[in-house]
Design a protein around this motif. Structure first.
Motif, PDB file in Angstrom:
ATOM      1  N   ALA A  74       0.833  -1.207   0.000  1.00 53.19           N
ATOM      2  CA  ALA A  74       0.000   0.000   0.000  1.00 53.19           C
ATOM      3  C   ALA A  74       0.871   1.262   0.000  1.00 53.19           C
ATOM      4  CB  ALA A  74      -0.941  -0.004   1.194  1.00 53.19           C
ATOM      5  N   ILE A  75       1.921   1.257   0.796  1.00 58.42           N
ATOM      6  CA  ILE A  75       2.838   2.407   0.832  1.00 58.42           C
ATOM      7  C   ILE A  75       3.539   2.557  -0.513  1.00 58.42           C
ATOM      8  CG2 ILE A  75       4.963   3.299   1.875  1.00 58.42           C
ATOM      9  CD1 ILE A  75       3.981   1.941   4.516  1.00 58.42           C
ATOM     10  N   ARG A  76       3.967   1.443  -1.087  1.00 62.89           N
ATOM     11  CA  ARG A  76       4.639   1.497  -2.399  1.00 62.89           C
ATOM     12  C   ARG A  76       3.702   2.084  -3.449  1.00 62.89           C
ATOM     13  NH1 ARG A  76       4.834  -1.652  -6.922  1.00 62.89           N
ATOM     14  NH2 ARG A  76       3.772  -3.431  -5.966  1.00 62.89           N
ATOM     15  N   TYR A  77       2.434   1.679  -3.434  1.00 57.63           N
ATOM     16  CA  TYR A  77       1.465   2.221  -4.389  1.00 57.63           C
ATOM     17  C   TYR A  77       1.298   3.731  -4.199  1.00 57.63           C
ATOM     18  CZ  TYR A  77      -0.188  -2.429  -5.928  1.00 57.63           C
ATOM     19  OH  TYR A  77      -0.301  -3.691  -6.467  1.00 57.63           O
ATOM     20  N   GLN A  78       1.298   4.191  -2.955  1.00 55.23           N
ATOM     21  CA  GLN A  78       1.175   5.625  -2.683  1.00 55.23           C
ATOM     22  C   GLN A  78       2.386   6.382  -3.233  1.00 55.23           C
ATOM     23  OE1 GLN A  78       0.690   5.791   1.564  1.00 55.23           O
ATOM     24  NE2 GLN A  78      -1.525   5.483   1.468  1.00 55.23           N
ATOM     25  N   VAL A  79       3.558   5.823  -3.009  1.00 50.81           N
ATOM     26  CA  VAL A  79       4.773   6.473  -3.503  1.00 50.81           C
ATOM     27  C   VAL A  79       4.813   6.423  -5.028  1.00 50.81           C
ATOM     28  CG1 VAL A  79       7.315   6.371  -3.516  1.00 50.81           C
ATOM     29  CG2 VAL A  79       6.057   6.111  -1.365  1.00 50.81           C
ATOM     30  N   ARG A  80       4.331   5.349  -5.621  1.00 55.20           N
ATOM     31  CA  ARG A  80       4.279   5.251  -7.085  1.00 55.20           C
ATOM     32  C   ARG A  80       3.433   6.388  -7.662  1.00 55.20           C
ATOM     33  NH1 ARG A  80       1.784  -0.077  -9.603  1.00 55.20           N
ATOM     34  NH2 ARG A  80      -0.073   0.847  -8.699  1.00 55.20           N
ATOM     35  N   GLU A  81       2.304   6.661  -7.029  1.00 53.11           N
ATOM     36  CA  GLU A  81       1.456   7.771  -7.457  1.00 53.11           C
ATOM     37  C   GLU A  81       2.182   9.104  -7.293  1.00 53.11           C
ATOM     38  OE1 GLU A  81      -1.766   8.389  -8.722  1.00 53.11           O
ATOM     39  OE2 GLU A  81      -1.491   6.302  -9.318  1.00 53.11           O
ATOM     40  N   ALA A  82       2.788   9.284  -6.124  1.00 50.37           N
ATOM     41  CA  ALA A  82       3.448  10.557  -5.809  1.00 50.37           C
ATOM     42  C   ALA A  82       4.636  10.826  -6.720  1.00 50.37           C
ATOM     43  CB  ALA A  82       3.893  10.579  -4.350  1.00 50.37           C
ATOM     44  N   LYS A  83       5.345   9.782  -7.126  1.00 50.62           N
ATOM     45  CA  LYS A  83       6.546   9.998  -7.946  1.00 50.62           C
ATOM     46  C   LYS A  83       6.212  10.472  -9.358  1.00 50.62           C
ATOM     47  CE  LYS A  83       7.767   5.398  -9.666  1.00 50.62           C
ATOM     48  NZ  LYS A  83       8.268   5.512 -11.017  1.00 50.62           N
ATOM     49  N   GLN A  84       4.941  10.394  -9.745  1.00 51.21           N
ATOM     50  CA  GLN A  84       4.542  10.936 -11.051  1.00 51.21           C
ATOM     51  C   GLN A  84       4.776  12.443 -11.092  1.00 51.21           C
ATOM     52  OE1 GLN A  84       3.810   8.799 -13.464  1.00 51.21           O
ATOM     53  NE2 GLN A  84       4.000   7.191 -11.939  1.00 51.21           N
ATOM     54  N   SER A  85       4.500  13.102  -9.963  1.00 53.29           N
ATOM     55  CA  SER A  85       4.703  14.552  -9.906  1.00 53.29           C
ATOM     56  C   SER A  85       5.979  14.934  -9.152  1.00 53.29           C
ATOM     57  CB  SER A  85       3.495  15.226  -9.256  1.00 53.29           C
ATOM     58  OG  SER A  85       3.309  14.740  -7.950  1.00 53.29           O
ATOM     59  N   GLU A  86       6.582  13.944  -8.489  1.00 51.55           N
ATOM     60  CA  GLU A  86       7.814  14.199  -7.738  1.00 51.55           C
ATOM     61  C   GLU A  86       8.849  13.125  -8.094  1.00 51.55           C
ATOM     62  OE1 GLU A  86       7.254  15.379  -3.537  1.00 51.55           O
ATOM     63  OE2 GLU A  86       5.143  14.873  -3.905  1.00 51.55           O
ATOM     64  N   PRO A  87       9.523  13.278  -9.231  1.00 54.94           N
ATOM     65  CA  PRO A  87      10.454  12.262  -9.726  1.00 54.94           C
ATOM     66  C   PRO A  87      11.576  11.892  -8.749  1.00 54.94           C
ATOM     67  CG  PRO A  87      10.058  13.924 -11.397  1.00 54.94           C
ATOM     68  CD  PRO A  87       9.406  14.408 -10.139  1.00 54.94           C
ATOM     69  N   HIS A  88      11.900  12.787  -7.827  1.00 51.05           N
ATOM     70  CA  HIS A  88      12.964  12.481  -6.860  1.00 51.05           C
ATOM     71  C   HIS A  88      12.588  11.324  -5.922  1.00 51.05           C
ATOM     72  CE1 HIS A  88      10.331  15.370  -4.817  1.00 51.05           C
ATOM     73  NE2 HIS A  88      10.685  14.753  -3.704  1.00 51.05           N
ATOM     74  N   LEU A  89      11.338  10.885  -5.973  1.00 48.22           N
ATOM     75  CA  LEU A  89      10.896   9.758  -5.141  1.00 48.22           C
ATOM     76  C   LEU A  89      11.208   8.402  -5.781  1.00 48.22           C
ATOM     77  CD1 LEU A  89       7.439  11.097  -3.888  1.00 48.22           C
ATOM     78  CD2 LEU A  89       9.620  11.003  -2.641  1.00 48.22           C
ATOM     79  N   ALA A  90      11.809   8.399  -6.939  1.00 48.61           N
ATOM     80  CA  ALA A  90      12.080   7.143  -7.659  1.00 48.61           C
ATOM     81  C   ALA A  90      12.941   6.191  -6.844  1.00 48.61           C
ATOM     82  CB  ALA A  90      12.737   7.439  -9.003  1.00 48.61           C
TER      83      ALA A  90
END
Length: 163
Positions: A74-90
């Motif tokens: 669930a956390i990974r899915y949230q970060v996957r969504e967030a990294k669309q607008s925040e590439p530094h989360l890759a």
């Protein structure tokens, strides 16, 4: 606990199949079933063993899946969504994917420890696969969901193909 075991090897080999992976992910994302439990049911079938749903339901594998693997996903899915607008989360996303894979490996080790040596049944492999996957559907409360049962039937066929 034996992290390197035949169930882990089976899961890696089968999940590498695009068909198996797609069906497992649909069953997970659309029907709420566990990929590891699905692969466990397939592996037990290959071992000519019947899945014991009551044993599985009260096992450490269930606890691990609910308390560790699923929350990590669930956390990974949230970060996957967030990294669309925040590439530094890759890099965080990649680390979470690796952590989730290790959690799944531990979960599979728990599942592997549940196999009983003398559970052999004389059912045909296709009937045993249907029964084992049906137990997974029952545990998830999906035993009467037509779409879920159709996906399980397709997964069963894919899992029975020679490796």
């Amino acid at each position: 606990m034996q992290l390197q075991n035949p169930l882990w090897d089976y899961a890696l080999k089968l999940y590498a199949s695009d068909v198996v992976q797609a069906l497992c992910l649909r069953l997970q994302d659309e029907q709420g079933l566990s990929v590891n439990r699905l692969l466990y049911a397939g592996w037990l079938t290959q071992q000519h063993c019947l899945l014991d749903a009551s044993l599985l339901d009260r096992s450490s594998a269930r606890y691990w899946q609910q308390q560790i693997t699923s929350p990590l996903r669930a956390i990974r899915y949230q970060v996957r969504e967030a990294k669309q607008s925040e590439p530094h989360l890759a890099s965080l996303y990649k680390a979470l994917r690796e952590a989730e894979l290790e959690a799944e490996r531990v979960e599979l080790a728990h599942l592997y420890s549940l196999k009983r040596r003398h559970d052999y049944t004389g059912l045909l492999s296709s009937h045993l696969m249907e029964r084992n996957l049906g137990e997974i559907a029952l545990l998830a409360g999906q035993q009467e969901n037509t779409q879920c049962l159709e996906l399980l039937r397709a997964l069963g066929e894919a899992l029975l193909k020679p490796l």
